[in-house]
Enzyme design. Sequence first.
Site, PDB file in Angstrom:
ATOM      1  CG  ASP A  13       5.173  -8.930   2.682  1.00  0.00           C
ATOM      2  OD1 ASP A  13       5.169  -9.831   3.407  1.00  0.00           O
ATOM      3  OD2 ASP A  13       4.341  -8.735   2.156  1.00  0.00           O
ATOM      4  N   GLY A  32      -2.092  -9.055  -1.005  1.00  0.00           N
ATOM      5  CA  GLY A  32      -2.854  -8.631   0.159  1.00  0.00           C
ATOM      6  C   GLY A  32      -3.177  -7.185  -0.109  1.00  0.00           C
TER       7      GLY A  32
END
Length: 359
Positions: free
Chosen positions: A185, A69
């Site tokens: 995450d 990302g």
Amino acid sequence: MVALLMCIIICWYKGESLILQVKFLFKTKNDINIEAFLKDHGALVQKRYKFSEIKKITNSFKIKLGQGGFGAVYKGKLVNGSLVAVKMLNASKGNGEEFINEVTSITRTSHVNVVTLLGFCFEGCNKALIYEFMSNGSLDKFIYNKGPETIASLSWDNFYQIAKGIARGLEYLHRGCNTRILHFDIKPHNILLDENLCPKISDFGLAKLCLEKESTIFMSNARGTVGYVAPEVWNRQFGGVSHKSDVYSYGMMLLEMVGVRNNIDVNTNQTSEYFPDWIYNKLEKESDLRPDIVMAIEENEIAKGMTIVGLWCIQTLPNDRPTMSRVIEMLEGSMNVLEIPPKPLVSSPTRSLLESSTS
């Protein structure tokens, strides 16, 4: 000739000065913030590389290892011959916070289950982070059996040892550092495996430092990956955001490792049905959790134990989830004595909910 040479030198110096002034004027506020951070934390950060050195290390970005990302990751080699992974951060991604998060978080750590940061580059729009190289890549390719070549299957004992290693790494981040680090995450893509399949937690771009050991933290918006985000992160009515949010993500990952849940449909990018009753029914009836594959008794016990621990970790309310220290105790203890937890009350948020909460 002398006069002409003097004029050329004067013009050259003025030109250089003008270029520097133009560069400074066009320097973004984010770049200035990062430079100020690097100046204030000079003793904290690792070796700083020039972008020209990064190009040499990666052989002009010849071998791409993956895409995340926050940017692409390339294989590289240092002057001393050591292999490294170089993550080039997207120039347009975020406000530079991910770069500062990575540097501040990971340079505070030293643990066998946390990836090591070897250096960085910050030169204009070029931002890079240099990590130790993990020859077996990320855990997700072993779970989903995807990759450019045929991936060797891991044994149930491999998954079990990897699960314990990740738990120890998270426990260290939550309790072993002077400042508690919340990752936010945790997912298979961010777990790297070395040549001995030792797992290492990576990608601290969303991490937060928590000064108070037992406190919750304030966040202006949700963060994390759909399918792994704890309920309280996207809706504060479920409780405060804390280290228990990482526990939730870890539980989701455990259930994917066992294979009783496909967290995200890769074709639709939507979360799948949230833990159907059949998981609990099979646990209560002591049926095989994976009827699709042949499992030995010991393997089924490992799968059952990891599933029960995962279900404890994804309890709806943060206070109902175990700490990572307790998770390690459950994984290392007898699987036969683990109690089946109550069914979670709510589902994980859909992509649309998360996107609306971050907008």
